[in-house]
Design a protein around this motif. Structure first.
Motif, PDB file in Angstrom:
ATOM      1  N   SER A   1       0.813  -1.225   0.000  1.00 28.53           N
ATOM      2  CA  SER A   1       0.000   0.000   0.000  1.00 28.53           C
ATOM      3  C   SER A   1       0.847   1.277   0.000  1.00 28.53           C
ATOM      4  N   PRO A   2       1.320   1.703  -1.164  1.00 28.07           N
ATOM      5  CA  PRO A   2       2.053   2.973  -1.255  1.00 28.07           C
ATOM      6  C   PRO A   2       1.093   4.153  -1.433  1.00 28.07           C
ATOM      7  N   ILE A   3       0.397   4.519  -0.361  1.00 32.07           N
ATOM      8  CA  ILE A   3      -0.654   5.530  -0.457  1.00 32.07           C
ATOM      9  C   ILE A   3      -0.070   6.913  -0.722  1.00 32.07           C
ATOM     10  N   ALA A   4       0.935   7.300   0.039  1.00 39.00           N
ATOM     11  CA  ALA A   4       1.544   8.619  -0.150  1.00 39.00           C
ATOM     12  C   ALA A   4       2.111   8.759  -1.558  1.00 39.00           C
ATOM     13  N   TYR A   5       2.772   7.712  -2.037  1.00 35.13           N
ATOM     14  CA  TYR A   5       3.322   7.747  -3.403  1.00 35.13           C
ATOM     15  C   TYR A   5       2.200   7.899  -4.425  1.00 35.13           C
ATOM     16  N   SER A   6       1.087   7.200  -4.212  1.00 34.90           N
ATOM     17  CA  SER A   6      -0.038   7.278  -5.140  1.00 34.90           C
ATOM     18  C   SER A   6      -0.641   8.675  -5.160  1.00 34.90           C
ATOM     19  N   LEU A   7      -0.710   9.303  -4.006  1.00 28.65           N
ATOM     20  CA  LEU A   7      -1.213  10.682  -3.945  1.00 28.65           C
ATOM     21  C   LEU A   7      -0.284  11.625  -4.709  1.00 28.65           C
ATOM     22  N   LYS A   8       1.021  11.395  -4.568  1.00 30.60           N
ATOM     23  CA  LYS A   8       1.982  12.221  -5.325  1.00 30.60           C
ATOM     24  C   LYS A   8       1.797  12.020  -6.826  1.00 30.60           C
ATOM     25  N   GLU A   9       1.622  10.775  -7.226  1.00 30.41           N
ATOM     26  CA  GLU A   9       1.405  10.481  -8.634  1.00 30.41           C
ATOM     27  C   GLU A   9       0.126  11.151  -9.144  1.00 30.41           C
ATOM     28  N   ALA A  10      -0.887  11.185  -8.296  1.00 30.40           N
ATOM     29  CA  ALA A  10      -2.135  11.849  -8.672  1.00 30.40           C
ATOM     30  C   ALA A  10      -1.904  13.339  -8.880  1.00 30.40           C
ATOM     31  N   VAL A  11      -1.109  13.936  -7.991  1.00 32.17           N
ATOM     32  CA  VAL A  11      -0.801  15.362  -8.114  1.00 32.17           C
ATOM     33  C   VAL A  11      -0.066  15.640  -9.425  1.00 32.17           C
ATOM     34  N   LEU A  12       0.920  14.809  -9.739  1.00 29.10           N
ATOM     35  CA  LEU A  12       1.785  15.066 -10.889  1.00 29.10           C
ATOM     36  C   LEU A  12       1.160  14.667 -12.226  1.00 29.10           C
ATOM     37  N   ASN A  13       0.327  13.612 -12.204  1.00 32.51           N
ATOM     38  CA  ASN A  13      -0.128  13.047 -13.471  1.00 32.51           C
ATOM     39  C   ASN A  13      -1.634  13.080 -13.714  1.00 32.51           C
ATOM     40  N   ASP A  14      -2.420  13.199 -12.654  1.00 32.14           N
ATOM     41  CA  ASP A  14      -3.876  13.158 -12.815  1.00 32.14           C
ATOM     42  C   ASP A  14      -4.517  14.535 -12.692  1.00 32.14           C
ATOM     43  N   MET A  15      -3.981  15.363 -11.802  1.00 27.95           N
ATOM     44  CA  MET A  15      -4.586  16.675 -11.539  1.00 27.95           C
ATOM     45  C   MET A  15      -3.706  17.754 -12.170  1.00 27.95           C
ATOM     46  N   THR A  16      -3.775  17.835 -13.472  1.00 31.63           N
ATOM     47  CA  THR A  16      -2.800  18.637 -14.207  1.00 31.63           C
ATOM     48  C   THR A  16      -3.344  19.939 -14.786  1.00 31.63           C
ATOM     49  N   ASP A  17      -4.647  20.198 -14.624  1.00 31.51           N
ATOM     50  CA  ASP A  17      -5.237  21.384 -15.258  1.00 31.51           C
ATOM     51  C   ASP A  17      -6.172  22.106 -14.297  1.00 31.51           C
ATOM     52  N   ASN A  18      -5.580  22.853 -13.380  1.00 27.89           N
ATOM     53  CA  ASN A  18      -6.381  23.560 -12.384  1.00 27.89           C
ATOM     54  C   ASN A  18      -7.099  24.787 -12.950  1.00 27.89           C
ATOM     55  N   LEU A  19      -6.748  25.205 -14.134  1.00 25.12           N
ATOM     56  CA  LEU A  19      -7.421  26.347 -14.738  1.00 25.12           C
ATOM     57  C   LEU A  19      -8.830  25.985 -15.192  1.00 25.12           C
ATOM     58  N   ARG A  20      -9.008  24.741 -15.617  1.00 28.39           N
ATOM     59  CA  ARG A  20     -10.309  24.339 -16.163  1.00 28.39           C
ATOM     60  C   ARG A  20     -11.088  23.375 -15.274  1.00 28.39           C
ATOM     61  N   TYR A  21     -10.405  22.782 -14.265  1.00 30.29           N
ATOM     62  CA  TYR A  21     -11.063  21.743 -13.471  1.00 30.29           C
ATOM     63  C   TYR A  21     -10.892  21.972 -11.975  1.00 30.29           C
ATOM     64  N   ASN A  22     -11.926  21.591 -11.216  1.00 33.20           N
ATOM     65  CA  ASN A  22     -11.841  21.463  -9.762  1.00 33.20           C
ATOM     66  C   ASN A  22     -11.655  19.986  -9.444  1.00 33.20           C
ATOM     67  N   TYR A  23     -10.645  19.666  -8.665  1.00 34.19           N
ATOM     68  CA  TYR A  23     -10.341  18.275  -8.351  1.00 34.19           C
ATOM     69  C   TYR A  23     -10.675  17.940  -6.894  1.00 34.19           C
ATOM     70  N   SER A  24     -11.067  16.699  -6.680  1.00 37.34           N
ATOM     71  CA  SER A  24     -11.224  16.182  -5.327  1.00 37.34           C
ATOM     72  C   SER A  24     -10.878  14.693  -5.333  1.00 37.34           C
ATOM     73  N   VAL A  25     -10.648  14.137  -4.129  1.00 41.89           N
ATOM     74  CA  VAL A  25     -10.163  12.763  -3.993  1.00 41.89           C
ATOM     75  C   VAL A  25     -11.025  11.999  -3.004  1.00 41.89           C
ATOM     76  N   ILE A  26     -11.325  10.740  -3.350  1.00 42.29           N
ATOM     77  CA  ILE A  26     -12.000   9.829  -2.423  1.00 42.29           C
ATOM     78  C   ILE A  26     -11.180   8.546  -2.373  1.00 42.29           C
ATOM     79  N   LEU A  27     -10.693   8.203  -1.193  1.00 36.62           N
ATOM     80  CA  LEU A  27      -9.882   6.996  -0.994  1.00 36.62           C
ATOM     81  C   LEU A  27     -10.755   5.891  -0.414  1.00 36.62           C
TER      82      LEU A  27
END
Length: 215
Positions: free
Chosen positions: A114-140
């Protein structure tokens, strides 16, 4: 002049936020412990899949324009490998993707750690990449905590400061007080250990999201 500045400067900023598309990333535990029985004939991973599909369906009833994405950790390598970089985006953000999400969840098999912290970092870098057009949220959705010595609180601070504007939810499939303590810094902790608690948890999340979904 000051009041005029507020009207002309603040209102456009608020309007811009409201016009952003809503994206919800589901972060799912795919570690080996998710193969353990939950209640009845379902294991924990199958239960997690039911929670996710129920949640998506419930959100779509409020706003069918929300885009859901899926990132899974711990499912590509066996536990004995202790692979702490095992994290993959399995479903891209898109609208009306309940069927796609269901089929992908059916095909995945829990396996590793369970690399949870690493997965959150990956989400920041690769999944949540366009804050100008999108509002992001996370459910674990998980049955445990970090197993790779990652610092969840540190990563969450980065998320809150730079990427998300809605406090995450953590849906736990087991009742362990130490887990709640571990996730206190991350978001709102919901316990789901019985089938009748699934709709309760889903309704709490949907009700919390409702104000931004109906704007």
């Amino acid at each position: 002049l000051f009041a005029l500045c507020l009207l002309t400067c603040v209102r456009p900023a608020i309007a811009q936020e409201l016009e952003k598309q809503q994206r919800i990333l589901i972060l799912l535990d795919g570690s080996s412990s998710m193969l353990q029985p939950w209640t009845g004939s379902d294991n924990r991973f199958q239960t997690a899949a039911k929670i996710i599909t129920t949640l998506i369906d419930s959100v779509y009833k409020v706003n069918d324009q929300v885009e859901f994405g899926l990132r899974v950790y711990g499912h590509q390598h066996p536990a004995q490998d202790n692979n702490c970089f095992d994290s993959k985006r399995e479903v891209m953000f898109s609208k009306s993707n309940l069927t796609q999400m269901s089929l992908r969840l059916e095909s995945l098999k829990p396996a590793g750690v369970s690399p949870i912290a690493y997965s959150l970092k990956e989400a920041v870098l690769n999944d949540m990449t366009d804050n100008l057009r999108y509002n992001y949220s996370v459910i674990l959705v998980t049955d445990g905590g970090e197993s790779c010595n990652g610092n969840i609180c540190e990563v969450m601070k980065m998320l809150v400061d730079n990427k998300i504007n809605f406090r995450p939810y953590i849906v736990s499939l087991v009742n362990l007080p130490t887990l709640k303590e571990q996730y206190d810094c991350m978001g709102t902790y919901l316990l789901v250990v019985k089938p009748n608690e699934i709709p309760v948890a889903v309704n709490k999340i949907v009700d919390a999201y409702r104000p931004i979904l109906t704007m």
